[in-house]
Structure formats: C-alpha cells, structure tokens
Design a protein around this motif. Sequence first.
Motif, short mmCIF file in Angstrom:
data_model
loop_
_atom_site.label_atom_id
_atom_site.label_comp_id
_atom_site.label_asym_id
_atom_site.label_seq_id
_atom_site.Cartn_x
_atom_site.Cartn_y
_atom_site.Cartn_z
N ARG A 142 -3.30 -7.45 1.89
CA ARG A 142 -2.18 -7.08 1.01
C ARG A 142 -2.69 -6.74 -0.38
O ARG A 142 -2.24 -5.78 -1.00
N PHE A 143 -3.66 -7.52 -0.87
CA PHE A 143 -4.25 -7.26 -2.17
C PHE A 143 -4.97 -5.91 -2.19
O PHE A 143 -4.83 -5.13 -3.12
N GLY A 144 -5.73 -5.62 -1.13
CA GLY A 144 -6.42 -4.33 -1.04
C GLY A 144 -5.45 -3.16 -1.01
O GLY A 144 -5.66 -2.13 -1.67
N ASP A 145 -4.36 -3.32 -0.25
CA ASP A 145 -3.33 -2.28 -0.20
C ASP A 145 -2.68 -2.08 -1.56
O ASP A 145 -2.40 -0.95 -1.97
N LEU A 146 -2.46 -3.17 -2.26
CA LEU A 146 -1.87 -3.11 -3.59
C LEU A 146 -2.78 -2.35 -4.55
O LEU A 146 -2.32 -1.53 -5.34
N LEU A 147 -4.08 -2.63 -4.48
CA LEU A 147 -5.03 -1.91 -5.33
C LEU A 147 -5.06 -0.42 -5.01
O LEU A 147 -5.11 0.42 -5.90
N ALA A 148 -5.03 -0.09 -3.72
CA ALA A 148 -5.03 1.32 -3.31
C ALA A 148 -3.79 2.03 -3.82
O ALA A 148 -3.87 3.16 -4.33
N ASP A 149 -2.63 1.39 -3.70
CA ASP A 149 -1.39 1.98 -4.20
C ASP A 149 -1.43 2.14 -5.72
O ASP A 149 -0.95 3.14 -6.26
N THR A 150 -2.00 1.16 -6.41
CA THR A 150 -2.12 1.24 -7.87
C THR A 150 -2.99 2.43 -8.25
O THR A 150 -2.65 3.19 -9.16
N GLU A 151 -4.11 2.60 -7.56
CA GLU A 151 -5.00 3.73 -7.83
C GLU A 151 -4.30 5.06 -7.59
O GLU A 151 -4.47 6.00 -8.36
N GLN A 152 -3.51 5.13 -6.54
CA GLN A 152 -2.79 6.37 -6.24
C GLN A 152 -1.78 6.69 -7.35
O GLN A 152 -1.67 7.83 -7.77
N VAL A 153 -1.06 5.68 -7.81
CA VAL A 153 -0.08 5.90 -8.87
C VAL A 153 -0.79 6.35 -10.16
O VAL A 153 -0.32 7.25 -10.86
N ILE A 154 -1.93 5.73 -10.46
CA ILE A 154 -2.68 6.11 -11.65
C ILE A 154 -3.17 7.55 -11.53
O ILE A 154 -3.08 8.33 -12.49
N SER A 155 -3.66 7.93 -10.35
CA SER A 155 -4.11 9.31 -10.14
C SER A 155 -2.96 10.30 -10.29
O SER A 155 -3.12 11.36 -10.90
N GLU A 156 -1.81 9.95 -9.74
CA GLU A 156 -0.65 10.83 -9.86
C GLU A 156 -0.24 10.99 -11.32
O GLU A 156 0.13 12.09 -11.75
#
Length: 145
Positions: free
Chosen positions: A24-38
């Motif tokens: 869940r933590f890894g998924d959260l980091l991946a989603d955070t990175e995607q939002v930052i990239s967007e």
Amino acid sequence: MTRMMGGKRFYGDLDGVDVEEAKRFGDLLADTEQVISESKILDVLPNFRWLFAGKFEKRYATVQKRRDDFMQKKKKTLLEILLSLQDADPEYYTEEMIKSLSQALLHGGINTSVETMEWAMTLLLNNPNVLHKAQTEIDIFVGCD
C-alpha cells in the motif's frame, strides 16, 4: 527515511513487516509521483490547464487523502513527536505544517537521486559537446562492454 518517519521499513528485507501495508505504501508513492509528474506537465503547458485542471485536482485530492490516512496511523515516530510538540505549541505546529514537513522529508529522501540524474541528463542533452566528451570518457575509462 521511511523507517525514521513511519517507525518501520517498507523496502528491502520485510521480515516482521506487514507486506500488505508495504505494498500500500509503494502504491501510494507511485501515485504521488504520478500526480507530481502531471503537475509538472501542466506547469510546462499552462494553456491545457483549463482542460485538465478539474480531473487533476480531483486526483490530487484523492492521493492527498490517502497520504493523510496512511500517516495518521503511525506511532512513536517523528510524526508522533511532532504531534506531541503540537500539544505544547499548537499555533506553530499546525497539522498542515506537520504533514507538509513529513511529505517534504519523504519526497526529498526518495527522489533526490532520481531528480539529480534527470537534471544531469537534461544538461548533457542540451550540450552536445559536453555529452560527446562524457561519452568518450566513459568509453576510455569504463569501456564499451
């Protein structure tokens, strides 16, 4: 960084760690990175902001809520210490300040190397002479194999 902030490891040897929570933590980091990239893309192409802003803001709010929920569950960690300081001085240690500090530490600790490499490669690509010199040095000192 995650051990300091969350009180446990979420990477590497996960003995004694809830694997589901680590995922869940890894998924959260991946989603955070995607939002930052967007958000970076919208900064570069501001004319498209009106087209994607509503969708982006909704996604960002969802990821922010998930991060908040995840961080609220941590015990006797940097977060708990900051929360105890909040009891002593609530005007200075607001929830927003604590969350922002925690997220900045986490993001900085994880992404510094990646962003430094990205920055260095961008500089090399924008300077073909320096890129050629770097390639030559790598070929000489490291080898083509």
